[in-house]
Design a protein around this motif. Structure first.
Motif, PDB file in Angstrom:
ATOM      1  N   ASP A   1       0.819  -1.212   0.000  1.00 30.78           N
ATOM      2  CA  ASP A   1       0.000   0.000   0.000  1.00 30.78           C
ATOM      3  C   ASP A   1       0.853   1.262   0.000  1.00 30.78           C
ATOM      4  O   ASP A   1       0.486   2.281  -0.583  1.00 30.78           O
ATOM      5  N   ASP A   2       1.981   1.172   0.699  1.00 29.65           N
ATOM      6  CA  ASP A   2       2.915   2.294   0.749  1.00 29.65           C
ATOM      7  C   ASP A   2       3.305   2.694  -0.677  1.00 29.65           C
ATOM      8  O   ASP A   2       3.333   3.877  -1.031  1.00 29.65           O
ATOM      9  N   GLU A   3       3.561   1.694  -1.516  1.00 30.98           N
ATOM     10  CA  GLU A   3       3.976   1.981  -2.894  1.00 30.98           C
ATOM     11  C   GLU A   3       2.856   2.646  -3.690  1.00 30.98           C
ATOM     12  O   GLU A   3       3.090   3.566  -4.450  1.00 30.98           O
ATOM     13  N   ILE A   4       1.634   2.174  -3.481  1.00 26.29           N
ATOM     14  CA  ILE A   4       0.510   2.790  -4.181  1.00 26.29           C
ATOM     15  C   ILE A   4       0.323   4.231  -3.709  1.00 26.29           C
ATOM     16  O   ILE A   4       0.118   5.155  -4.493  1.00 26.29           O
TER      17      ILE A   4
ATOM     18  N   SER B   1       7.466  12.882  -2.156  1.00 28.15           N
ATOM     19  CA  SER B   1       8.283  11.671  -2.061  1.00 28.15           C
ATOM     20  C   SER B   1       8.808  11.429  -0.651  1.00 28.15           C
ATOM     21  O   SER B   1       8.998  10.295  -0.241  1.00 28.15           O
ATOM     22  N   LYS B   2       9.044  12.510   0.091  1.00 24.73           N
ATOM     23  CA  LYS B   2       9.622  12.298   1.424  1.00 24.73           C
ATOM     24  C   LYS B   2       8.561  12.177   2.513  1.00 24.73           C
ATOM     25  O   LYS B   2       8.745  12.643   3.638  1.00 24.73           O
ATOM     26  N   SER B   3       7.436  11.570   2.201  1.00 19.13           N
ATOM     27  CA  SER B   3       6.382  11.475   3.216  1.00 19.13           C
ATOM     28  C   SER B   3       6.568  10.245   4.086  1.00 19.13           C
ATOM     29  O   SER B   3       7.307   9.321   3.754  1.00 19.13           O
ATOM     30  N   CYS B   4       5.827  10.256   5.189  1.00 17.97           N
ATOM     31  CA  CYS B   4       5.861   9.151   6.136  1.00 17.97           C
ATOM     32  C   CYS B   4       5.245   7.897   5.499  1.00 17.97           C
ATOM     33  O   CYS B   4       4.152   7.959   4.924  1.00 17.97           O
ATOM     34  N   PRO B   5       5.919   6.755   5.586  1.00 12.69           N
ATOM     35  CA  PRO B   5       5.395   5.537   4.955  1.00 12.69           C
ATOM     36  C   PRO B   5       4.044   5.120   5.521  1.00 12.69           C
ATOM     37  O   PRO B   5       3.205   4.576   4.796  1.00 12.69           O
ATOM     38  N   LEU B   6       3.819   5.407   6.805  1.00 10.17           N
ATOM     39  CA  LEU B   6       2.533   5.035   7.406  1.00 10.17           C
ATOM     40  C   LEU B   6       1.396   5.786   6.723  1.00 10.17           C
ATOM     41  O   LEU B   6       0.357   5.224   6.385  1.00 10.17           O
ATOM     42  N   VAL B   7       1.627   7.075   6.499  1.00 13.86           N
ATOM     43  CA  VAL B   7       0.592   7.882   5.853  1.00 13.86           C
ATOM     44  C   VAL B   7       0.413   7.444   4.402  1.00 13.86           C
ATOM     45  O   VAL B   7      -0.712   7.304   3.912  1.00 13.86           O
ATOM     46  N   LYS B   8       1.540   7.179   3.743  1.00 14.15           N
ATOM     47  CA  LYS B   8       1.449   6.736   2.356  1.00 14.15           C
ATOM     48  C   LYS B   8       0.676   5.421   2.257  1.00 14.15           C
ATOM     49  O   LYS B   8      -0.194   5.253   1.394  1.00 14.15           O
ATOM     50  N   ALA B   9       0.990   4.500   3.150  1.00 11.31           N
ATOM     51  CA  ALA B   9       0.319   3.204   3.116  1.00 11.31           C
ATOM     52  C   ALA B   9      -1.174   3.355   3.402  1.00 11.31           C
ATOM     53  O   ALA B   9      -2.010   2.704   2.776  1.00 11.31           O
TER      54      ALA B   9
ATOM     55  N   GLU C   1      16.512   5.163  11.633  1.00 10.85           N
ATOM     56  CA  GLU C   1      15.548   5.720  10.693  1.00 10.85           C
ATOM     57  C   GLU C   1      15.175   4.590   9.735  1.00 10.85           C
ATOM     58  O   GLU C   1      16.062   3.927   9.197  1.00 10.85           O
ATOM     59  N   THR C   2      13.887   4.365   9.567  1.00  9.23           N
ATOM     60  CA  THR C   2      13.497   3.227   8.724  1.00  9.23           C
ATOM     61  C   THR C   2      12.356   3.610   7.782  1.00  9.23           C
ATOM     62  O   THR C   2      11.768   4.684   7.897  1.00  9.23           O
ATOM     63  N   ASP C   3      12.060   2.702   6.866  1.00  6.86           N
ATOM     64  CA  ASP C   3      10.867   2.865   6.041  1.00  6.86           C
ATOM     65  C   ASP C   3      10.198   1.499   5.929  1.00  6.86           C
ATOM     66  O   ASP C   3      10.543   0.585   6.678  1.00  6.86           O
ATOM     67  N   TYR C   4       9.266   1.355   5.009  1.00  7.50           N
ATOM     68  CA  TYR C   4       8.553   0.083   4.923  1.00  7.50           C
ATOM     69  C   TYR C   4       9.213  -0.921   3.981  1.00  7.50           C
ATOM     70  O   TYR C   4       8.777  -2.047   3.876  1.00  7.50           O
ATOM     71  N   SER C   5      10.235  -0.487   3.250  1.00  8.79           N
ATOM     72  CA  SER C   5      10.756  -1.373   2.211  1.00  8.79           C
ATOM     73  C   SER C   5      11.461  -2.577   2.831  1.00  8.79           C
ATOM     74  O   SER C   5      12.149  -2.451   3.838  1.00  8.79           O
ATOM     75  N   PRO C   6      11.259  -3.750   2.230  1.00  5.74           N
ATOM     76  CA  PRO C   6      11.833  -4.960   2.822  1.00  5.74           C
ATOM     77  C   PRO C   6      13.326  -5.102   2.534  1.00  5.74           C
ATOM     78  O   PRO C   6      13.975  -5.947   3.133  1.00  5.74           O
ATOM     79  N   SER C   7      13.870  -4.253   1.662  1.00  2.00           N
ATOM     80  CA  SER C   7      15.301  -4.385   1.362  1.00  2.00           C
ATOM     81  C   SER C   7      16.132  -3.589   2.372  1.00  2.00           C
ATOM     82  O   SER C   7      15.592  -2.986   3.293  1.00  2.00           O
ATOM     83  N   HIS C   8      17.441  -3.550   2.166  1.00  2.29           N
ATOM     84  CA  HIS C   8      18.387  -2.827   3.033  1.00  2.29           C
ATOM     85  C   HIS C   8      18.289  -3.244   4.497  1.00  2.29           C
ATOM     86  O   HIS C   8      18.423  -2.422   5.377  1.00  2.29           O
ATOM     87  N   LEU C   9      18.021  -4.484   4.743  1.00  8.65           N
ATOM     88  CA  LEU C   9      17.942  -4.899   6.138  1.00  8.65           C
ATOM     89  C   LEU C   9      19.329  -5.051   6.749  1.00  8.65           C
ATOM     90  O   LEU C   9      19.500  -4.959   7.954  1.00  8.65           O
ATOM     91  N   GLY C  10      20.316  -5.247   5.864  1.00  6.76           N
ATOM     92  CA  GLY C  10      21.669  -5.546   6.333  1.00  6.76           C
ATOM     93  C   GLY C  10      22.216  -4.515   7.303  1.00  6.76           C
ATOM     94  O   GLY C  10      22.624  -4.835   8.413  1.00  6.76           O
ATOM     95  N   GLN C  11      22.121  -3.244   6.890  1.00  9.90           N
ATOM     96  CA  GLN C  11      22.701  -2.201   7.721  1.00  9.90           C
ATOM     97  C   GLN C  11      21.987  -2.082   9.065  1.00  9.90           C
ATOM     98  O   GLN C  11      22.621  -1.941  10.107  1.00  9.90           O
TER      99      GLN C  11
END
Ligand code: SF4
Ligand code: SF4
Ligand code: SF4
Ligand code: SF4
Ligand code: SF4
Lengths: 421, 326
Positions: free
Chosen positions: A92-95, A102-110, A392-402
């Motif tokens: 939903d975040d992507e939609i 572009s720099k909005s909160c992922p919760l609001v975007k979702a 600082e995080t977002d909803y994306s499932p990638s970049h978990l390594g760091q």
């Protein structure tokens, strides 16, 4: 020839969401030491709602809420169900990204994303949007443009003054009246009192469960607690109460039998910041996979939703409504308020009370208020000698390594510190 | 020990308070019939105009004592003034303002009037913050009348009818004797102009008392000079109302139930001694606080009664679901 059914966009989206939810549920269920049996109810519930898109409230009026400040007692008293719409899905975040900067909160975007795709298992009949953070407040109009009925509920952004108390009380009284008209239901003294007591009992059960987490033999992990509190967003309250009663009893027994889900050396963490909402339980899961345990939290998807109780002196409708109003303003530690002394005091109190070793602070990239408060909270913790990690995080499932590296390093340092003590 | 403590912290203080208030009411108003005499330095409005009083409001003797001519006041007679005062202090020091919340007959009467209003389904009123801040000063003016008017008489500046000027305007003078069937105070004194004005004021204040306390919880206590007098000495009292600001979430639950609208009880997270001048030490706030140990009543630094999550849930009947009949 077999006919090929073409997947509609909605079906495709649901498939993505189901996959997302299922993957997280798998992790929650199987990557950890044995959870309490009573958690099965919640695993199953999240699966039914988020993977199978089962509707729970088809027989009732549904009132969507955009934040915790909307008084659920009043909604229940009007024979409707509150559905908290804050959303944790990356799909939903992507939609939603198409509708917001572009720099909005992922919760609001979702959250907006879900409205944009009009994809609800329980579709709200009306959406209540309190004027909390800027992004939430302004989302109301966007959602309204998508054809939903939206009610703006005015919420003050200072809470110390007497004026703000009065202002918010008036706002809640107006909300009560307007919603009652909208739903065509009359508010009665008895119904309101019952609703206060029922929500109060749910809070009481939450507290009962929480108190058990103070024990050194932790009966339940934080990731499971988040599932429990998240379920309160949408579950039938009676079912939720029954399930938590069972869970609390089981956890009580676990504490007596000294069954622990973490080891004695596992650092105890207080979690604060932007709210983890299923399936975005990324950070809690990373923390607990790194052999730490979340023993308490200060977030609006969990503790803040349950902590403050309604107290009433004289059980008249007006007094009840005013008391309910106070519950949602006065004790609230939301970062949207001008000052945040209460939030700092609260975190420190949780650290002391739950015998925690450190604090982890998550801010969603794009959530200005949590990002802005970060400095002062870090300072306050340092002054009190409490180690804290800011992420600082977002909803994306990638970049978990760091993230994993940083969390593991923090947990390791807490362990060393614990050993030295 | 833990069991006893849990029992107290879970107690329904409303019922406890109701019976204690009734007991003190009988003791003070009808005590005379049973030869009860607790002296005349009682730190609450247990009116001396009641023929059967079982222990008298300190203000009546105090005014008489202060009205003596200055040379008498400063001579050997000062001993009796001192004894009266020390007795007053001794009574007060132990229980602090809990005298108001639990023992004062005039306070109890107001609570009964509140009970009547509740029965009638009428909502209470409150002051706005600015009103509150202005009105709260009146009790100090009243206290000044209690002390300065008789002294003025003693110094020959005022006429004799000013001797017990406060009693003349005190609503208790007219109301309390009614409980022993005495209506003699319900008259105007036409002997002098001052007496007439004072007794007329008394009648007005009595009316205000009855109407005011119907709509506003503990209406009179807000203006009571005894409350002001208490506050001067309350720091030294043994019983204390304490707050642990670190544990307070500022939720305002305590403020919501406070009859006296004391804002500090919720908003002040710095003071440990949270007793304010308007407080009647009813402990309703402690009972309504949902945070463990945020508010507590101490005696000699020992927690006598403390706020607990469990106690809160029990009193608000949130610790279980009500059984549905259907
Ligand atoms: S996380 Fe921050 S920006 Fe997002 S909804 Fe909450 S307060 Fe608003
Ligand atoms: S009239 Fe009032 S001040 Fe005087 S003795 Fe009676 S209660 Fe006390
Ligand atoms: S403040 Fe109220 S309770 Fe206390 S002495 Fe005065 S009238 Fe009595
Ligand atoms: S009820 Fe307790 S926690 Fe709430 S404001 Fe009062 S003292 Fe603080
Ligand atoms: S502060 Fe507490 S004890 Fe004092 S009057 Fe208010 S509720 Fe009663």
């Amino acid at each position: 020839m077999t006919e090929h059914k073409i997947e509609t966009p909605k079906e495709r989206q649901n498939r993505h969401k189901a996959m997302e939810a299922a993957a997280v549920l798998e992790k929650i269920k199987h990557d950890f030491k044995e959870p309490p049996k009573a958690m099965d109810y919640f695993y199953d519930l999240h699966e039914r709602v988020h993977c199978k898109h089962e509707a729970l409230h088809s027989d009732k009026a549904k009132v969507g809420t955009m934040c915790i400040q909307v008084p659920s007692e009043i909604i229940y008293a009007l024979d409707a169900v509150p559905l908290r719409l804050c959303n944790g899905f990356y799909a939903d975040d992507e939609i939603g990204s198409d509708f917001l900067p572009s720099k909005s909160c992922p919760l609001v975007k979702a959250t907006i994303g879900q409205f944009a795709s009009n994809n609800f298992s329980d579709k709200p009949d009306i959406v209540i949007s309190p004027t909390t953070c800027d992004q939430k407040a302004k989302s109301g109009a966007i959602i309204e443009n998508m054809g939903f009925e939206v009610y703006d509920m005015e919420f003050p952004r200072t809470k110390e003054s007497h004026e703000s108390r009065e202002y918010w009380r008036r706002s809640v009284r107006k909300f009560t009246k307007d919603l009652s008209e909208n739903l065509n239901t009359k508010l009665s003294k008895k119904k309101l009192k019952d609703a206060i007591k029922k929500v109060g009992y749910a809070q009481h059960l939450y507290h009962k469960l929480n108190i058990l987490r103070k024990d050194n033999n932790s009966p339940i992990l934080g990731k499971d607690m988040f599932l429990v509190t998240n379920a309160f967003f949408f579950d039938k309250i009676d079912n939720w109460i029954e399930a938590v009663e069972a869970l609390a009893n089981e956890c009580e027994q676990r504490v007596k039998d000294e069954i622990s889900v973490a080891s004695k050396r596992s650092p105890r963490i207080v979690y604060t910041g932007s709210p983890p909402i299923f399936p975005n339980l990324k950070i809690p899961l990373l923390i607990e996979l790194s052999d730490a345990i979340i023993v308490a939290d200060e977030t609006c998807s969990s503790n803040r939703m349950f902590n403050d109780m309604v107290s009433v002196d004289e059980w008249f409708v007006n007094d009840m409504v005013d008391s309910i109003a106070d519950r949602y303003l006065k004790g609230c530690t939301c970062p949207i308020f001008t000052k945040n002394e209460d939030r700092k005091r609260r975190i420190l109190d949780l650290v002391r009370d739950y015998n925690a070793d450190g604090v982890i602070y998550q801010a969603f990239a794009g959530c200005q208020v949590y990002e802005m408060e970060q400095r002062s909270v870090l300072e306050a913790m340092e002054r009190a000698g409490v180690p804290i990690l800011y992420l600082e995080t977002d909803y994306s499932p990638s970049h978990l390594g760091q993230l994993t590296t940083r969390i593991e390093a923090f947990v390791e340092s807490l362990k060393n510190r614990k050993r030295r003590q | 020990m833990k069991r006893i403590r849990d029992f107290i912290n879970n107690a329904d203080i409303r019922r406890f308070r109701f019976w204690l208030q009734l007991l003190f009411f009988v003791l003070f108003i009808y005590g005379g019939y049973f030869a009860v005499n607790l002296g005349n330095s009682i730190p609450v409005f247990s009116c001396g105009y009641d023929k059967a009083v079982g222990g008298m409001c300190y203000f009546l003797p105090l005014q008489h004592q202060l009205a003596r001519p200055l040379d008498v006041l400063l001579s050997a007679a000062s001993i009796s003034v001192l004894i009266g005062f020390v007795t007053f202090l001794l009574w007060f020091i132990v229980f602090n303002k809990a005298w108001c919340g639990y023992a004062c007959p005039l306070g109890t009467m107001q609570d009964w009037i509140t009970g009547l209003r509740k029965k009638m389904g009428i909502r209470y009123s409150t002051y706005t913050q600015p009103q509150f801040d202005t009105l709260k000063k009146i009790k100090y003016i009243m206290l000044a009348i209690v002390i300065l008017a008789p002294m003025g008489v003693g110094m020959g500046l005022l006429g004799g009818e000013w001797r017990t000027a406060f009693c003349e305007i005190c609503p208790s003078r007219m109301i309390t004797p009614l409980f022993v069937g005495d209506v003699s105070q319900w008259s105007l004194d036409f002997s002098t102009k001052t007496a007439m004005i004072l007794t007329t004021l008394g009648l007005i204040f009595t009316g205000l008392f009855l109407i005011g306390s119907f709509f506003k919880k503990r209406f009179f206590c807000f203006f009571c000079p005894m409350s002001a007098m208490h506050y001067i000495f309350s720091d030294g009292a043994l019983l204390k109302l304490k707050k642990d600001g670190d544990k307070c979430t500022k939720c305002g639950d305590c403020y919501n139930v406070c009859d006296m609208q004391i804002k500090d009880i919720a908003d002040d997270v710095k003071s440990t001694n949270i007793l304010r001048d308007d407080c009647i030490f009813c402990m309703k706030c402690v009972a309504a606080c949902p945070e463990d140990d945020a508010l507590h009543v101490d005696i000699l630094n020992m927690k006598l009664f403390t706020s607990t999550k469990g106690g809160f849930a029990k009193r608000m009947e949130m610790d279980r679901l009500e059984k549905k009949d259907d």
